[in-house]
Design an enzyme around this catalytic site. Structure first.
Site, PDB file in Angstrom:
ATOM      1  N   ARG A   1       0.857  -1.188   0.000  1.00  0.00           N
ATOM      2  CA  ARG A   1       0.000   0.000   0.000  1.00  0.00           C
ATOM      3  C   ARG A   1       0.896   1.242   0.000  1.00  0.00           C
ATOM      4  O   ARG A   1       0.643   2.195  -0.733  1.00  0.00           O
ATOM      5  CB  ARG A   1      -0.906  -0.056   1.244  1.00  0.00           C
ATOM      6  CG  ARG A   1      -2.110   0.826   1.210  1.00  0.00           C
ATOM      7  CD  ARG A   1      -3.031   0.553   2.393  1.00  0.00           C
ATOM      8  NE  ARG A   1      -3.867  -0.630   2.161  1.00  0.00           N
ATOM      9  CZ  ARG A   1      -4.974  -0.592   1.424  1.00  0.00           C
ATOM     10  NH1 ARG A   1      -5.319   0.526   0.798  1.00  0.00           N
ATOM     11  NH2 ARG A   1      -5.698  -1.678   1.264  1.00  0.00           N
TER      12      ARG A   1
ATOM     13  N   ARG B   1      -9.986   3.455  -2.613  1.00  0.00           N
ATOM     14  CA  ARG B   1      -8.759   2.941  -1.984  1.00  0.00           C
ATOM     15  C   ARG B   1      -8.630   3.601  -0.618  1.00  0.00           C
ATOM     16  O   ARG B   1      -8.893   4.800  -0.487  1.00  0.00           O
ATOM     17  CB  ARG B   1      -7.531   3.316  -2.828  1.00  0.00           C
ATOM     18  CG  ARG B   1      -7.433   2.617  -4.152  1.00  0.00           C
ATOM     19  CD  ARG B   1      -6.773   1.282  -4.058  1.00  0.00           C
ATOM     20  NE  ARG B   1      -5.444   1.346  -3.434  1.00  0.00           N
ATOM     21  CZ  ARG B   1      -4.786   0.260  -3.017  1.00  0.00           C
ATOM     22  NH1 ARG B   1      -5.349  -0.920  -3.126  1.00  0.00           N
ATOM     23  NH2 ARG B   1      -3.602   0.355  -2.488  1.00  0.00           N
ATOM     24  N   ILE B   2      -8.171   2.829   0.355  1.00  0.00           N
ATOM     25  CA  ILE B   2      -7.867   3.431   1.655  1.00  0.00           C
ATOM     26  C   ILE B   2      -6.428   3.924   1.574  1.00  0.00           C
ATOM     27  O   ILE B   2      -5.534   3.170   1.177  1.00  0.00           O
ATOM     28  CB  ILE B   2      -8.036   2.400   2.784  1.00  0.00           C
ATOM     29  CG1 ILE B   2      -9.517   2.018   2.897  1.00  0.00           C
ATOM     30  CG2 ILE B   2      -7.519   2.971   4.099  1.00  0.00           C
ATOM     31  CD1 ILE B   2      -9.827   0.949   3.900  1.00  0.00           C
TER      32      ILE B   2
ATOM     33  N   HIS C   1     -18.439  11.391   0.992  1.00  0.00           N
ATOM     34  CA  HIS C   1     -18.896  10.108   1.541  1.00  0.00           C
ATOM     35  C   HIS C   1     -20.426  10.098   1.495  1.00  0.00           C
ATOM     36  O   HIS C   1     -21.056  11.095   1.890  1.00  0.00           O
ATOM     37  CB  HIS C   1     -18.389   9.946   2.980  1.00  0.00           C
ATOM     38  CG  HIS C   1     -18.812   8.664   3.621  1.00  0.00           C
ATOM     39  ND1 HIS C   1     -18.233   7.449   3.331  1.00  0.00           N
ATOM     40  CD2 HIS C   1     -19.787   8.420   4.528  1.00  0.00           C
ATOM     41  CE1 HIS C   1     -18.827   6.514   4.045  1.00  0.00           C
ATOM     42  NE2 HIS C   1     -19.770   7.057   4.777  1.00  0.00           N
TER      43      HIS C   1
HETATM   44  C1  GRF Z   1     -20.696   7.825  -4.795  1.00  0.00           C
HETATM   45  O1  GRF Z   1     -21.695   7.216  -4.008  1.00  0.00           O
HETATM   46  C2  GRF Z   1     -19.808   8.624  -3.877  1.00  0.00           C
HETATM   47  O2  GRF Z   1     -20.487   9.052  -2.720  1.00  0.00           O
HETATM   48  C3  GRF Z   1     -18.753   7.660  -3.489  1.00  0.00           C
HETATM   49  O3  GRF Z   1     -18.509   6.910  -4.667  1.00  0.00           O
HETATM   50  C4  GRF Z   1     -19.770   6.757  -5.365  1.00  0.00           C
HETATM   51  C5  GRF Z   1     -19.560   6.853  -6.852  1.00  0.00           C
HETATM   52  O4  GRF Z   1     -19.096   8.139  -7.147  1.00  0.00           O
HETATM   53  N1  GRF Z   1     -17.587   8.357  -3.038  1.00  0.00           N
HETATM   54  P1  GRF Z   1     -18.714   8.567  -8.675  1.00  0.00           P
HETATM   55  O5  GRF Z   1     -19.969   8.409  -9.515  1.00  0.00           O
HETATM   56  O6  GRF Z   1     -17.628   7.627  -9.156  1.00  0.00           O
HETATM   57  O7  GRF Z   1     -18.275   9.982  -8.545  1.00  0.00           O
END
Ligand code: GRF
Length: 192
Positions: A68, A94-95, A112
């Protein structure tokens, strides 16, 4: 002021930021532009959109790295080529290691799909429905070493309807994400 956006999939939040930057003329008004879109997935659909907009794209496959830490170090090197004022995580699945987060402290954001501090982690919409929540939503926050925790920059709220499924609720929240993320990024850039 360069913005670098990190995606892993559809990139709808990235696209919303790119479109808002165009429509609100961030280049002239904020001296800001989306300089690159970076993904850990070569097949991320968002890369197609970015390329169509003439935005530089970079792919870094996390599977090609021993650890990582090694991936995050390589990722930071790629990102730093664009001298970012702001690094925007948008559906980036990814974390990130504490070292990466520290390197971008104060200029690393995430969105989020819940009203933090409620429902950190995954499957947020199903968990909100199962808990009987009347409201759900999304949160834009500064990224810290602890997952889905960090100073909240903005939020949007939506009602949870009686017959909602995780998918119908996710779609309603996503619509609001596309409003609140560009707004939060613009507001941050005005302060920089
Ligand atoms: C969304 O639910 C967002 O909240 C999360 O990833 C999901 C997809 O986002 N972070 P996107 O369409 O790839 O921007």
């Amino acid at each position: 002021k360069n913005i670098v956006i990190l995606i892993s999939g559809g990139g709808s939040n990235m696209a919303a930021i790119v479109r808002t930057a165009q429509q609100q003329d961030w280049e002239r008004r904020l001296g800001a532009r989306v300089a690159a879109v970076v993904s850990n997935k070569a097949d991320a659909k968002g890369l197609v959109f970015a390329r169509e907009q003439g935005i530089a794209t970079e792919v870094l496959d996390h599977k090609a790295f021993e650890s990582r830490e090694a991936f995050d170090a390589a990722l930071a090197q790629v990102i730093d080529r664009y001298d970012p004022a702001l690094v925007v995580l948008a559906g980036f699945m990814r974390i990130l290691t504490p070292g990466f987060v520290a390197h971008y402290a104060g200029r690393l954001t995430n969105i989020h799909p819940s009203l933090l501090p409620a429902f950190t982690g995954l499957h947020t919409h199903q968990r909100a429905i199962d808990a009987g929540c009347r409201f759900a939503g999304c949160t834009v926050h500064l990224v810290t070493a602890e997952l889905d925790v960090g100073p909240i920059l903005d939020q949007a709220v939506v009602p949870v309807l009686q017959d909602d499924t995780a998918d119908t609720l996710a779609a309603r929240v996503l619509t609001q994400e596309h409003v609140v993320y560009p707004r939060a990024v613009a507001s941050l850039l005005q302060k920089k």
